[in-house]
Design a protein around this motif. Structure first.
Motif, PDB file in Angstrom:
ATOM      1  N   UNK A   1       0.824  -1.205   0.000  1.00 38.00           N
ATOM      2  CA  UNK A   1       0.000   0.000   0.000  1.00 38.00           C
ATOM      3  C   UNK A   1       0.861   1.260   0.000  1.00 38.00           C
ATOM      4  N   UNK A   2       1.827   1.307   0.913  1.00 39.70           N
ATOM      5  CA  UNK A   2       2.637   2.516   1.025  1.00 39.70           C
ATOM      6  C   UNK A   2       3.444   2.773  -0.244  1.00 39.70           C
ATOM      7  N   UNK A   3       3.931   1.716  -0.871  1.00 42.58           N
ATOM      8  CA  UNK A   3       4.651   1.872  -2.135  1.00 42.58           C
ATOM      9  C   UNK A   3       3.749   2.495  -3.196  1.00 42.58           C
ATOM     10  N   UNK A   4       2.545   1.985  -3.310  1.00 48.07           N
ATOM     11  CA  UNK A   4       1.604   2.536  -4.294  1.00 48.07           C
ATOM     12  C   UNK A   4       1.215   3.978  -3.963  1.00 48.07           C
ATOM     13  N   UNK A   5       1.107   4.275  -2.669  1.00 44.92           N
ATOM     14  CA  UNK A   5       0.736   5.631  -2.265  1.00 44.92           C
ATOM     15  C   UNK A   5       1.780   6.642  -2.720  1.00 44.92           C
ATOM     16  N   UNK A   6       3.040   6.248  -2.624  1.00 45.66           N
ATOM     17  CA  UNK A   6       4.100   7.191  -2.985  1.00 45.66           C
ATOM     18  C   UNK A   6       4.532   7.072  -4.445  1.00 45.66           C
ATOM     19  N   UNK A   7       3.833   6.245  -5.207  1.00 42.83           N
ATOM     20  CA  UNK A   7       3.878   6.333  -6.669  1.00 42.83           C
ATOM     21  C   UNK A   7       2.735   7.236  -7.132  1.00 42.83           C
ATOM     22  N   UNK A  37      -8.713  -2.576  -4.899  1.00 45.21           N
ATOM     23  CA  UNK A  37      -7.855  -3.618  -4.350  1.00 45.21           C
ATOM     24  C   UNK A  37      -7.392  -3.342  -2.918  1.00 45.21           C
ATOM     25  N   UNK A  38      -6.919  -2.141  -2.681  1.00 41.45           N
ATOM     26  CA  UNK A  38      -6.279  -1.834  -1.397  1.00 41.45           C
ATOM     27  C   UNK A  38      -7.300  -1.472  -0.323  1.00 41.45           C
ATOM     28  N   UNK A  46      -7.350   0.710   4.860  1.00 44.52           N
ATOM     29  CA  UNK A  46      -6.523   0.204   3.773  1.00 44.52           C
ATOM     30  C   UNK A  46      -5.745  -1.025   4.222  1.00 44.52           C
ATOM     31  N   UNK A  47      -5.681  -2.033   3.354  1.00 48.65           N
ATOM     32  CA  UNK A  47      -4.782  -3.140   3.607  1.00 48.65           C
ATOM     33  C   UNK A  47      -3.346  -2.665   3.455  1.00 48.65           C
ATOM     34  N   UNK A  65      -1.468   5.985   7.669  1.00 47.19           N
ATOM     35  CA  UNK A  65      -1.555   5.752   6.232  1.00 47.19           C
ATOM     36  C   UNK A  65      -2.978   5.940   5.723  1.00 47.19           C
ATOM     37  N   UNK A  66      -3.955   5.572   6.548  1.00 44.75           N
ATOM     38  CA  UNK A  66      -5.348   5.794   6.145  1.00 44.75           C
ATOM     39  C   UNK A  66      -5.623   7.273   5.901  1.00 44.75           C
ATOM     40  N   UNK A  67      -5.284   8.103   6.876  1.00 45.09           N
ATOM     41  CA  UNK A  67      -5.618   9.528   6.747  1.00 45.09           C
ATOM     42  C   UNK A  67      -4.768  10.186   5.657  1.00 45.09           C
TER      43      UNK A  67
END
Length: 210
Positions: A1-7, A37-38, A46-47, A65-67
């Motif tokens: 999740x965090x990887x996708x967030x920072x892409x 998905x997430x 979020x997962x 990460x949610x907020x």
């Protein structure tokens, strides 16, 4: 999740300056990954980790990460400029922010995360910074004054508990017992002015707060 967030975030900023259809398609796909998905549509959390088939591999809930995702997702859809996507993401954004509120404490702060049989009540610097931005976006998009009040209470906590008034910068965190975390860096590999600096710029640009 965090990887996708920072892409997602750099895609959003590239979209601001480059009107390219391939980029817009990639941005739509990234948004869809989050919403399809997430995001757990039952809980609006979020997962965190997934296998190659998008099966969830973690039971933890990360309130920070949610907020953070709640406003970065809305920003991504807003910059994309697709009205249909924006309306869908606006609701999702508000739902995620509301779910993240479960992590708020009586002193106004937001705790780190919760798992099945353990709650981590450490107050990390970045979680507080992202919570201010996330709840201010929720206030702007919903008109719900309680969201603005949450942001104000978190800012009060930051000023009194996280900012190091004597030596500058922000402490990494306050430990669950309220003491300052002196073990982790004030500036280092995982700690820099990214979250708090971005928070200040977001507040100045979008909410006229100086």
């Amino acid at each position: 999740m965090n990887t996708h967030l920072h892409v997602l975030e750099p895609y959003t900023n590239l979209c601001r300056i480059w009107n390219d259809e391939m980029l817009k398609t990639a941005q739509r796909r990234m948004i869809d990954i989050f919403t399809d998905r997430i995001l757990d549509k039952k809980t609006n959390h979020l997962g965190l980790f997934f296998d190659e088939e998008w099966n969830v591999k973690s039971t933890a809930i990360s309130y920070g990460h949610d907020i953070e995702a709640s406003w970065l997702l809305f920003e991504a859809a807003e910059v994309l400029g697709d009205r249909r996507v924006l309306e869908e993401v606006k609701k999702v954004s508000l739902d995620i922010a509301d779910a993240a509120s479960e992590g708020l404490e009586a002193d106004g702060s937001m705790i780190y995360e919760k798992d099945r049989d353990h709650t981590d009540k450490e107050r990390h610097w970045w979680v507080q910074a992202e919570a201010i931005v996330g709840f201010m976006y929720a206030y702007r998009n919903s008109g719900d004054i309680s969201c603005k009040e949450k942001a104000a209470r978190i800012w009060n906590y930051i000023r009194n508990q996280i900012v190091d008034a004597e030596h500058g910068e922000w402490h990494w965190s306050r430990l669950p017992d309220g003491s300052v975390n002196h073990k982790d860096d004030k500036a280092g590999f995982w700690k820099c002015p990214y979250h708090n600096g971005r928070m200040c710029m977001e507040m100045i640009e979008h909410f006229n707060i100086r």
